[in-house]
Design a protein around this motif. Structure first.
Motif, PDB file in Angstrom:
ATOM      1  N   CYS A 168      -3.072   3.562   2.775  1.00 57.28           N
ATOM      2  CA  CYS A 168      -2.945   4.944   3.245  1.00 57.28           C
ATOM      3  C   CYS A 168      -2.977   5.047   4.758  1.00 57.28           C
ATOM      4  CB  CYS A 168      -4.092   5.801   2.694  1.00 57.28           C
ATOM      5  SG  CYS A 168      -4.170   5.889   0.904  1.00 57.28           S
ATOM      6  N   SER A 169      -3.443   4.010   5.432  1.00 65.73           N
ATOM      7  CA  SER A 169      -3.715   4.111   6.857  1.00 65.73           C
ATOM      8  C   SER A 169      -2.479   4.043   7.721  1.00 65.73           C
ATOM      9  CB  SER A 169      -4.673   2.999   7.281  1.00 65.73           C
ATOM     10  OG  SER A 169      -4.012   1.733   7.248  1.00 65.73           O
ATOM     11  N   GLY A 170      -1.431   3.389   7.233  1.00 67.39           N
ATOM     12  CA  GLY A 170      -0.215   3.207   8.021  1.00 67.39           C
ATOM     13  C   GLY A 170      -0.342   2.142   9.086  1.00 67.39           C
ATOM     14  N   LEU A 171      -1.490   1.424   9.121  1.00 67.10           N
ATOM     15  CA  LEU A 171      -1.716   0.391  10.129  1.00 67.10           C
ATOM     16  C   LEU A 171      -1.533  -1.004   9.555  1.00 67.10           C
ATOM     17  CD1 LEU A 171      -4.901   1.869  11.797  1.00 67.10           C
ATOM     18  CD2 LEU A 171      -2.556   1.973  12.654  1.00 67.10           C
ATOM     19  N   GLU A 214     -12.687  -8.864  11.931  1.00 68.70           N
ATOM     20  CA  GLU A 214     -13.264  -7.601  12.384  1.00 68.70           C
ATOM     21  C   GLU A 214     -12.177  -6.646  12.866  1.00 68.70           C
ATOM     22  OE1 GLU A 214     -16.410  -6.357  12.193  1.00 68.70           O
ATOM     23  OE2 GLU A 214     -16.650  -8.099  10.877  1.00 68.70           O
ATOM     24  N   LYS A 215     -11.158  -7.189  13.523  1.00 68.77           N
ATOM     25  CA  LYS A 215     -10.037  -6.354  13.954  1.00 68.77           C
ATOM     26  C   LYS A 215      -9.256  -5.825  12.760  1.00 68.77           C
ATOM     27  CE  LYS A 215      -9.480  -8.697  18.415  1.00 68.77           C
ATOM     28  NZ  LYS A 215      -8.583  -9.550  19.253  1.00 68.77           N
ATOM     29  N   LEU A 216      -9.057  -6.688  11.763  1.00 68.00           N
ATOM     30  CA  LEU A 216      -8.368  -6.257  10.550  1.00 68.00           C
ATOM     31  C   LEU A 216      -9.140  -5.146   9.842  1.00 68.00           C
ATOM     32  CD1 LEU A 216      -7.283  -9.706   9.037  1.00 68.00           C
ATOM     33  CD2 LEU A 216      -5.772  -7.972  10.008  1.00 68.00           C
ATOM     34  N   LYS A 217     -10.445  -5.293   9.819  1.00 72.37           N
ATOM     35  CA  LYS A 217     -11.292  -4.336   9.108  1.00 72.37           C
ATOM     36  C   LYS A 217     -11.162  -2.929   9.689  1.00 72.37           C
ATOM     37  CE  LYS A 217     -15.292  -5.970   8.010  1.00 72.37           C
ATOM     38  NZ  LYS A 217     -16.710  -6.402   8.127  1.00 72.37           N
ATOM     39  N   LYS A 218     -10.914  -2.841  10.978  1.00 68.47           N
ATOM     40  CA  LYS A 218     -10.802  -1.538  11.627  1.00 68.47           C
ATOM     41  C   LYS A 218      -9.555  -0.775  11.190  1.00 68.47           C
ATOM     42  CE  LYS A 218     -13.436  -2.905  15.714  1.00 68.47           C
ATOM     43  NZ  LYS A 218     -13.398  -3.183  17.171  1.00 68.47           N
ATOM     44  N   ARG A 219      -8.609  -1.485  10.560  1.00 65.25           N
ATOM     45  CA  ARG A 219      -7.405  -0.815  10.048  1.00 65.25           C
ATOM     46  C   ARG A 219      -7.639  -0.166   8.684  1.00 65.25           C
ATOM     47  NH1 ARG A 219      -2.889  -5.604  10.996  1.00 65.25           N
ATOM     48  NH2 ARG A 219      -3.284  -5.956  13.223  1.00 65.25           N
ATOM     49  N   ILE A 220      -8.748  -0.490   8.065  1.00 64.33           N
ATOM     50  CA  ILE A 220      -9.037  -0.020   6.708  1.00 64.33           C
ATOM     51  C   ILE A 220      -9.910   1.221   6.773  1.00 64.33           C
ATOM     52  CG2 ILE A 220     -10.053  -0.666   4.490  1.00 64.33           C
ATOM     53  CD1 ILE A 220      -9.590  -3.612   5.288  1.00 64.33           C
ATOM     54  N   PHE A 228     -13.712  -4.856   3.605  1.00 68.64           N
ATOM     55  CA  PHE A 228     -12.782  -5.550   2.727  1.00 68.64           C
ATOM     56  C   PHE A 228     -13.240  -5.388   1.285  1.00 68.64           C
ATOM     57  CE2 PHE A 228     -12.736  -8.196   6.695  1.00 68.64           C
ATOM     58  CZ  PHE A 228     -11.468  -7.818   7.114  1.00 68.64           C
ATOM     59  N   CYS A 229     -12.322  -5.631   0.365  1.00 64.81           N
ATOM     60  CA  CYS A 229     -12.686  -5.638  -1.046  1.00 64.81           C
ATOM     61  C   CYS A 229     -13.382  -6.948  -1.397  1.00 64.81           C
ATOM     62  CB  CYS A 229     -11.447  -5.485  -1.925  1.00 64.81           C
ATOM     63  SG  CYS A 229     -10.621  -3.900  -1.807  1.00 64.81           S
ATOM     64  N   GLU A 230     -14.264  -6.881  -2.362  1.00 61.89           N
ATOM     65  CA  GLU A 230     -14.828  -8.071  -2.984  1.00 61.89           C
ATOM     66  C   GLU A 230     -14.071  -8.300  -4.293  1.00 61.89           C
ATOM     67  OE1 GLU A 230     -17.066 -10.041  -1.680  1.00 61.89           O
ATOM     68  OE2 GLU A 230     -17.733  -8.796   0.010  1.00 61.89           O
ATOM     69  N   VAL A 231     -14.091  -9.531  -4.797  1.00 58.15           N
ATOM     70  CA  VAL A 231     -13.298  -9.841  -5.995  1.00 58.15           C
ATOM     71  C   VAL A 231     -13.646  -8.937  -7.172  1.00 58.15           C
ATOM     72  CG1 VAL A 231     -12.717 -12.223  -5.407  1.00 58.15           C
ATOM     73  CG2 VAL A 231     -14.902 -11.731  -6.520  1.00 58.15           C
ATOM     74  N   GLN A 232     -14.922  -8.577  -7.295  1.00 61.41           N
ATOM     75  CA  GLN A 232     -15.323  -7.747  -8.434  1.00 61.41           C
ATOM     76  C   GLN A 232     -14.773  -6.328  -8.358  1.00 61.41           C
ATOM     77  OE1 GLN A 232     -17.406  -9.321  -6.346  1.00 61.41           O
ATOM     78  NE2 GLN A 232     -19.137  -8.015  -5.722  1.00 61.41           N
ATOM     79  N   ASP A 233     -14.306  -5.915  -7.182  1.00 57.51           N
ATOM     80  CA  ASP A 233     -13.705  -4.593  -7.060  1.00 57.51           C
ATOM     81  C   ASP A 233     -12.405  -4.473  -7.847  1.00 57.51           C
ATOM     82  OD1 ASP A 233     -15.740  -3.738  -5.345  1.00 57.51           O
ATOM     83  OD2 ASP A 233     -14.663  -4.408  -3.552  1.00 57.51           O
ATOM     84  N   SER A 248       1.641  -4.027 -12.463  1.00 53.84           N
ATOM     85  CA  SER A 248       1.228  -4.879 -11.347  1.00 53.84           C
ATOM     86  C   SER A 248      -0.093  -4.394 -10.766  1.00 53.84           C
ATOM     87  CB  SER A 248       2.303  -4.936 -10.264  1.00 53.84           C
ATOM     88  OG  SER A 248       2.631  -3.656  -9.783  1.00 53.84           O
ATOM     89  N   LEU A 249      -0.845  -5.343 -10.254  1.00 50.71           N
ATOM     90  CA  LEU A 249      -2.114  -5.103  -9.589  1.00 50.71           C
ATOM     91  C   LEU A 249      -1.946  -5.530  -8.137  1.00 50.71           C
ATOM     92  CD1 LEU A 249      -5.134  -4.488  -9.526  1.00 50.71           C
ATOM     93  CD2 LEU A 249      -5.549  -6.761 -10.488  1.00 50.71           C
ATOM     94  N   ALA A 250      -2.132  -4.592  -7.223  1.00 49.96           N
ATOM     95  CA  ALA A 250      -1.848  -4.837  -5.808  1.00 49.96           C
ATOM     96  C   ALA A 250      -3.132  -4.812  -4.982  1.00 49.96           C
ATOM     97  CB  ALA A 250      -0.860  -3.796  -5.286  1.00 49.96           C
ATOM     98  N   PRO A 251      -3.722  -5.968  -4.699  1.00 48.48           N
ATOM     99  CA  PRO A 251      -4.926  -5.996  -3.869  1.00 48.48           C
ATOM    100  C   PRO A 251      -4.598  -5.851  -2.383  1.00 48.48           C
ATOM    101  CG  PRO A 251      -4.715  -7.972  -5.274  1.00 48.48           C
ATOM    102  CD  PRO A 251      -3.386  -7.294  -5.231  1.00 48.48           C
ATOM    103  N   GLY A 252      -5.552  -5.325  -1.644  1.00 43.87           N
ATOM    104  CA  GLY A 252      -5.509  -5.406  -0.201  1.00 43.87           C
ATOM    105  C   GLY A 252      -6.200  -6.686   0.231  1.00 43.87           C
ATOM    106  N   TYR A 253      -6.882  -6.670   1.380  1.00 44.29           N
ATOM    107  CA  TYR A 253      -7.640  -7.845   1.806  1.00 44.29           C
ATOM    108  C   TYR A 253      -8.876  -7.986   0.935  1.00 44.29           C
ATOM    109  CZ  TYR A 253      -4.814  -8.212   6.047  1.00 44.29           C
ATOM    110  OH  TYR A 253      -3.778  -8.374   6.926  1.00 44.29           O
ATOM    111  N   VAL A 254      -9.006  -9.152   0.291  1.00 47.95           N
ATOM    112  CA  VAL A 254     -10.112  -9.411  -0.627  1.00 47.95           C
ATOM    113  C   VAL A 254     -10.843 -10.668  -0.177  1.00 47.95           C
ATOM    114  CG1 VAL A 254     -10.798  -9.819  -3.018  1.00 47.95           C
ATOM    115  CG2 VAL A 254      -8.792  -8.397  -2.528  1.00 47.95           C
ATOM    116  N   MET A 255     -12.158 -10.596  -0.104  1.00 45.44           N
ATOM    117  CA  MET A 255     -12.975 -11.752   0.249  1.00 45.44           C
ATOM    118  C   MET A 255     -12.930 -12.788  -0.881  1.00 45.44           C
ATOM    119  SD  MET A 255     -14.853 -11.930   3.089  1.00 45.44           S
ATOM    120  CE  MET A 255     -15.523 -10.899   4.415  1.00 45.44           C
TER     121      MET A 255
END
Length: 257
Positions: A254-257, A209-215, A220-225, A188-195
């Motif tokens: 890893c953040s737990g948020l 922007e609030k979501l980004k502060k949890r990372i 955020f990841c881009e699709v090519q990542d 399985s491939l498990a992405p986080g938030y991806v644009m």
């Protein structure tokens, strides 16, 4: 050196990508085609699939569009039969089709639950099962189930989606155990938030922007990542990997948020 150079090659591999009409599925299809795969793209929105096929062909790749509703076993079988008629077999499945919604737990209806689980879990099960049956006859293959970091953690408002992705992650390991002896790998491939085109407006908003502060990486990841992990699991580079989950999320899990 030549073996290393070709380790991630998909040359000649026959691949089905589900949910390929937009977002991650569309990008996965183009990435695998550029690596040399023969691509079958499946989704309900066949008009968008044809545009994708034309783009892949204009880049020098080989692709076909197939109507596919993963919630229907009849549709899954018809799609795989058509793929076999065109390509003569199946080597890789990218089980990407999925749906979601955002509601408070007490506001979800039974229909909401059924729709999300039917597509994200049962649909993935049917595609994996029918694909594996063909791979076993052909001597092996690779199934890549697209899960999420929400397969192992939770966030508010997406309870059915979390349940479906957790189930799919566990199903991945179960299938890997049973199918390894036939040369069929299941990961399985498990992405986080991806644009993507679907969520870019949200992720670029104040909410994003609030979501980004949890990372931890604050981005955020881009699709090519996701390309490296995808090619690892699809190609001979990952030939000894089965039952694994690769997380691509800029450290979010890893953040737990």
């Amino acid at each position: 050196m030549s073996d290393i150079n070709h380790l991630f090659s998909m040359a000649g591999k026959r691949v089905l990508v589900t949910g390929a009409s937009s977002g991650l599925g569309r990008h996965f299809a183009r990435t695998l085609a550029r690596a040399g795969a023969r691509i079958a793209v499946g989704a309900r929105r066949t008009d968008r699939l044809q545009t994708l096929v034309e783009e892949i062909r204009s880049d020098g790749g080989e692709a076909i569009a197939l109507a596919l509703d993963v919630s229907s076993r009849k549709s899954v079988i018809a799609c795989l039969d058509a793929l076999n008629d065109q390509f003569g077999g199946l080597d890789v499945v990218v089980n990407n089709a999925g749906v979601s919604d955002t509601k408070a737990a007490l506001d979800y209806t039974d229909d909401d639950w059924d729709n999300i689980l039917q597509t994200n879990l049962k649909g993935a099960w049917m595609v994996a099962q029918e694909g594996a049956r063909r791979m076993v006859k052909n001597g092996g293959g690779s199934i890549i189930n697209v899960t999420s970091i929400l397969s192992s953690r939770v966030t508010a408002g997406v309870g059915p989606y979390c349940a479906a992705k957790a189930g799919l992650a566990h199903l991945t390991r179960s299938l890997a155990l049973e199918l390894a002896r036939y040369g069929v790998r299941v990961n399985s491939l498990a992405p986080g938030y991806v644009m993507t085109e679907i969520n870019r407006e949200l992720l670029e908003s104040d909410v994003g922007e609030k979501l980004k502060k949890r990372i931890p990486a604050r981005k955020f990841c881009e699709v090519q990542d996701l390309d490296g992990a995808l090619l690892l699991l699809a190609s001979n580079a990952g030939r000894a990997m089965t039952g694994s989950e690769i997380v691509v999320d800029n450290g979010h899990a890893c953040s737990g948020l």
